[in-house]
Write an enzyme that holds these catalytic residues in place. Structure first.
Site, PDB file in Angstrom:
ATOM      1  N   SER A   1       5.922  12.524  -3.053  1.00 48.87           N
ATOM      2  CA  SER A   1       4.520  12.622  -3.460  1.00 48.87           C
ATOM      3  C   SER A   1       3.754  13.450  -2.436  1.00 48.87           C
ATOM      4  O   SER A   1       3.881  13.232  -1.229  1.00 48.87           O
ATOM      5  CB  SER A   1       3.903  11.229  -3.569  1.00 48.87           C
ATOM      6  OG  SER A   1       2.521  11.318  -3.877  1.00 48.87           O
ATOM      7  N   VAL A   2       2.945  14.400  -2.927  1.00 50.91           N
ATOM      8  CA  VAL A   2       2.206  15.292  -2.021  1.00 50.91           C
ATOM      9  C   VAL A   2       0.699  15.214  -2.251  1.00 50.91           C
ATOM     10  O   VAL A   2      -0.049  16.124  -1.923  1.00 50.91           O
ATOM     11  CB  VAL A   2       2.707  16.751  -2.159  1.00 50.91           C
ATOM     12  CG1 VAL A   2       4.125  16.874  -1.659  1.00 50.91           C
ATOM     13  CG2 VAL A   2       2.588  17.234  -3.608  1.00 50.91           C
TER      14      VAL A   2
ATOM     15  N   GLY B   1      -4.244  -4.185  -4.902  1.00 50.84           N
ATOM     16  CA  GLY B   1      -4.870  -3.136  -5.693  1.00 50.84           C
ATOM     17  C   GLY B   1      -3.955  -1.948  -5.860  1.00 50.84           C
ATOM     18  O   GLY B   1      -3.521  -1.345  -4.893  1.00 50.84           O
ATOM     19  N   HIS B   2      -3.597  -1.637  -7.106  1.00 55.44           N
ATOM     20  CA  HIS B   2      -2.784  -0.453  -7.369  1.00 55.44           C
ATOM     21  C   HIS B   2      -3.705   0.690  -7.773  1.00 55.44           C
ATOM     22  O   HIS B   2      -4.453   0.590  -8.743  1.00 55.44           O
ATOM     23  CB  HIS B   2      -1.758  -0.738  -8.473  1.00 55.44           C
ATOM     24  CG  HIS B   2      -0.632  -1.597  -7.993  1.00 55.44           C
ATOM     25  ND1 HIS B   2       0.427  -1.958  -8.780  1.00 55.44           N
ATOM     26  CD2 HIS B   2      -0.397  -2.155  -6.786  1.00 55.44           C
ATOM     27  CE1 HIS B   2       1.267  -2.702  -8.086  1.00 55.44           C
ATOM     28  NE2 HIS B   2       0.767  -2.845  -6.874  1.00 55.44           N
ATOM     29  N   THR B   3      -3.660   1.779  -7.003  1.00 52.22           N
ATOM     30  CA  THR B   3      -4.558   2.910  -7.219  1.00 52.22           C
ATOM     31  C   THR B   3      -3.863   4.013  -7.998  1.00 52.22           C
ATOM     32  O   THR B   3      -2.758   4.426  -7.645  1.00 52.22           O
ATOM     33  CB  THR B   3      -5.059   3.459  -5.873  1.00 52.22           C
ATOM     34  OG1 THR B   3      -5.713   2.399  -5.154  1.00 52.22           O
ATOM     35  CG2 THR B   3      -6.040   4.595  -6.080  1.00 52.22           C
TER      36      THR B   3
ATOM     37  N   LYS C   1       2.637   2.299  -5.188  1.00 45.60           N
ATOM     38  CA  LYS C   1       3.404   1.865  -6.357  1.00 45.60           C
ATOM     39  C   LYS C   1       2.688   2.181  -7.661  1.00 45.60           C
ATOM     40  O   LYS C   1       3.313   2.571  -8.641  1.00 45.60           O
ATOM     41  CB  LYS C   1       3.690   0.355  -6.257  1.00 45.60           C
ATOM     42  CG  LYS C   1       4.555  -0.025  -5.073  1.00 45.60           C
ATOM     43  CD  LYS C   1       4.721  -1.532  -4.949  1.00 45.60           C
ATOM     44  CE  LYS C   1       3.464  -2.240  -4.531  1.00 45.60           C
ATOM     45  NZ  LYS C   1       2.981  -1.865  -3.177  1.00 45.60           N
ATOM     46  N   GLY C   2       1.357   1.985  -7.676  1.00 49.15           N
ATOM     47  CA  GLY C   2       0.604   2.212  -8.905  1.00 49.15           C
ATOM     48  C   GLY C   2       0.758   3.628  -9.421  1.00 49.15           C
ATOM     49  O   GLY C   2       0.963   3.855 -10.613  1.00 49.15           O
ATOM     50  N   LYS C   3       0.687   4.597  -8.517  1.00 49.99           N
ATOM     51  CA  LYS C   3       0.836   6.001  -8.921  1.00 49.99           C
ATOM     52  C   LYS C   3       2.205   6.238  -9.555  1.00 49.99           C
ATOM     53  O   LYS C   3       2.316   6.896 -10.598  1.00 49.99           O
ATOM     54  CB  LYS C   3       0.653   6.926  -7.717  1.00 49.99           C
ATOM     55  CG  LYS C   3       1.033   8.364  -8.057  1.00 49.99           C
ATOM     56  CD  LYS C   3       0.963   9.327  -6.893  1.00 49.99           C
ATOM     57  CE  LYS C   3       1.578  10.664  -7.310  1.00 49.99           C
ATOM     58  NZ  LYS C   3       1.398  11.734  -6.321  1.00 49.99           N
TER      59      LYS C   3
ATOM     60  N   THR D   1      -9.817  -4.542  -0.797  1.00 48.40           N
ATOM     61  CA  THR D   1     -10.547  -5.202   0.291  1.00 48.40           C
ATOM     62  C   THR D   1     -11.411  -4.245   1.099  1.00 48.40           C
ATOM     63  O   THR D   1     -12.361  -4.668   1.751  1.00 48.40           O
ATOM     64  CB  THR D   1      -9.550  -5.860   1.263  1.00 48.40           C
ATOM     65  OG1 THR D   1      -8.735  -4.837   1.873  1.00 48.40           O
ATOM     66  CG2 THR D   1      -8.647  -6.846   0.531  1.00 48.40           C
TER      67      THR D   1
ATOM     68  N   ASP E   1       0.823  -1.223   0.000  1.00 44.97           N
ATOM     69  CA  ASP E   1       0.000   0.000   0.000  1.00 44.97           C
ATOM     70  C   ASP E   1       0.851   1.265   0.000  1.00 44.97           C
ATOM     71  O   ASP E   1       0.422   2.318   0.469  1.00 44.97           O
ATOM     72  CB  ASP E   1      -0.950   0.029   1.212  1.00 44.97           C
ATOM     73  CG  ASP E   1      -1.746  -1.256   1.354  1.00 44.97           C
ATOM     74  OD1 ASP E   1      -2.351  -1.666   0.352  1.00 44.97           O
ATOM     75  OD2 ASP E   1      -1.746  -1.845   2.453  1.00 44.97           O
TER      76      ASP E   1
ATOM     77  N   GLN F   1       2.289  -5.769  -3.505  1.00 45.82           N
ATOM     78  CA  GLN F   1       2.494  -5.853  -2.057  1.00 45.82           C
ATOM     79  C   GLN F   1       3.772  -5.117  -1.645  1.00 45.82           C
ATOM     80  O   GLN F   1       4.159  -4.158  -2.302  1.00 45.82           O
ATOM     81  CB  GLN F   1       2.497  -7.309  -1.577  1.00 45.82           C
ATOM     82  CG  GLN F   1       1.135  -7.977  -1.617  1.00 45.82           C
ATOM     83  CD  GLN F   1       0.950  -8.846  -2.838  1.00 45.82           C
ATOM     84  OE1 GLN F   1       1.882  -9.224  -3.532  1.00 45.82           O
ATOM     85  NE2 GLN F   1      -0.285  -9.163  -3.121  1.00 45.82           N
TER      86      GLN F   1
END
Length: 423
Positions: free
Chosen positions: A412-413, A40-42, A16-18, A301, A13, A224
């Protein structure tokens, strides 16, 4: 030719996706190397929040190929739902997404086995997401699994039936009350298999070898976090795959000496989902504030994440195991407003102060030793350059860099791809 690797350094969490989305324009190929649809990558841009489970995070860009590698486990039903959810964005999924034949399939009975196993543990449960990930990897290592390439074989359904029957016998052995309609689940499964067959299956190790020879740039995307690695994480409260850098080699067939940069992503604080030890976990108002401001709920989840101060002992360990060359610090904006911040620099372990990550970090063995920092009030979310950041945050970043001996290149902000500051 460039092969770089991006992975999480905490309990997942990390965002990573961003960062994959931000970096994708520099790469020809984005390749996911392990994990399953529990991850889940957001990504957030143009006012829309996207959650990807199996598909690599480069899918929204026009000029790259996305590969699901052999180390990934795929649930065809979840995958179909994910692809269907992307239909409204007019993405050419067929030409942009390809799948390794050696990736293993999650069967409906894998999910049922997961639920039965977890239910049988009672209070000793490990906090499984019940997506069938663990049982699928167990079949993989037990040499019973069914792979994507098996879909192309004439006896695929016979192979499926043999394994599903075995699973049902195992479910009965657990002797727990699991209600299910397998015929209904199988109907959905086989319909989803037909959708999966519309995509191209490849021998991904050969594809990536030829891509490297052709001078293509590749970004390997992990799921993960390092502290959930089945070998080096907080076992047994871990996932079922190798989330560390070595997993990129086994999960894609890329040789270790081909990897150049290793991007390590961490939050400015720490979160954890599910059970397992967490030395810096907060049970006070600070922890509640972190969860609320950081929206710390699982993207797949929905589970609330446990929150705590940054743990440099664990972070150094993850950096060491992965050979991290560059760091990205996420969610610095969440810490705005705290009067005082704390950073764990050592553990008191069996009466002695240690700076390394020991075999057992259960609370009866480990107490965190903290260094305090002055907080900042400024709202970071509109800032676009490093110079704009408050001096207290810069001091926080400088201290982390000095302690871990790796530069922090991105701060990241905010959740949007534009809320990313390059240092």
């Amino acid at each position: 030719m460039t092969v770089d690797l991006l992975l999480g350094l905490q309990w997942g969490d990390e965002g990573k996706g961003k960062i994959v989305d931000v970096l994708t324009s520099k790469y020809d190929i984005i390749a996911r190397f392990q994990g399953g649809p529990n991850a889940g990558h957001t990504l957030e841009f143009d006012g829309i929040k996207h959650v990807l489970r199996t598909i690599p995070s480069g899918i929204f860009h026009d000029n790259n190929i996305n590969i699901i590698g052999n180390g990934v486990v795929i649930d065809p039903v979840v995958f179909k739902s994910e692809v269907d959810g992307l239909a409204k964005f007019n993405l050419d999924i067929k030409s942009k997404l390809i799948i390794s034949r050696k990736a293993h399939l999650i069967l409906p009975t894998h999910r049922l086995l997961d639920a039965a196993s977890e239910a049988s543990k009672g209070k000793a449960k490990i906090g499984s997401t019940l997506k069938g990930i663990g049982p699928t990897y167990m079949d993989k290592t037990g040499r019973n699994g069914i792979r994507v390439g098996d879909i192309e074989l004439e006896d695929f359904k016979e192979r499926y039936r043999a394994l599903a029957d075995k699973h049902e016998a195992m479910i009965a052995f657990y002797d727990v009350n699991i209600q299910y309609n397998l015929a209904e689940l199988e109907k959905e499964f086989f319909e989803s298999i037909e959708d999966l067959k519309k995509l191209d299956f490849i021998d991904s190790e050969e594809y990536l070898h030829q891509a490297q020879k052709a001078g293509k740039s590749i970004l390997c995307e992990g799921a993960q976090g390092s502290l959930l690695d089945v070998d080096f994480g907080t076992y047994p409260f871990v996932t079922s795959s190798n989330t560390t850098a070595a997993g990129a080699c086994t999960g894609l067939g890329i040789a270790p000496n081909k990897i150049k940069e290793v991007y390590g992503i961490f939050k400015a604080y720490v979160t954890r989902v599910g059970s397992g030890p967490f030395p810096t976990e907060l049970f006070d108002e600070d922890g509640t504030t972190m969860a609320r401001v950081g929206n710390e709920f699982g993207s797949v989840t929905g589970r609330q994440r446990r929150c705590g101060w940054l743990d440099l002992v664990a972070l150094k360990y993850a950096i060491q195991v992965n050979g991290v060359t560059q760091l990205m610090m996420m969610k610095g904006d969440v810490l705005s407003g705290f009067e005082t911040l704390k950073v764990c620099t050592e553990y008191t372990y069996k009466g002695k102060n240690i700076a390394h990550f020991p075999y057992n970090i259960e609370p009866e063995n480990v107490t965190p030793v903290y260094k305090e920092f002055k907080g900042w009030k400024a709202d970071l979310t509109g800032m676009t350059t490093y110079d704009e950041l408050p001096v207290e945050l810069k001091e926080y970043i400088d201290f982390i860099e000095k302690e871990v001996e790796v530069p922090i290149k991105i701060v990241s902000v905010g959740p949007d791809r534009k809320q990313t500051i390059t240092k």
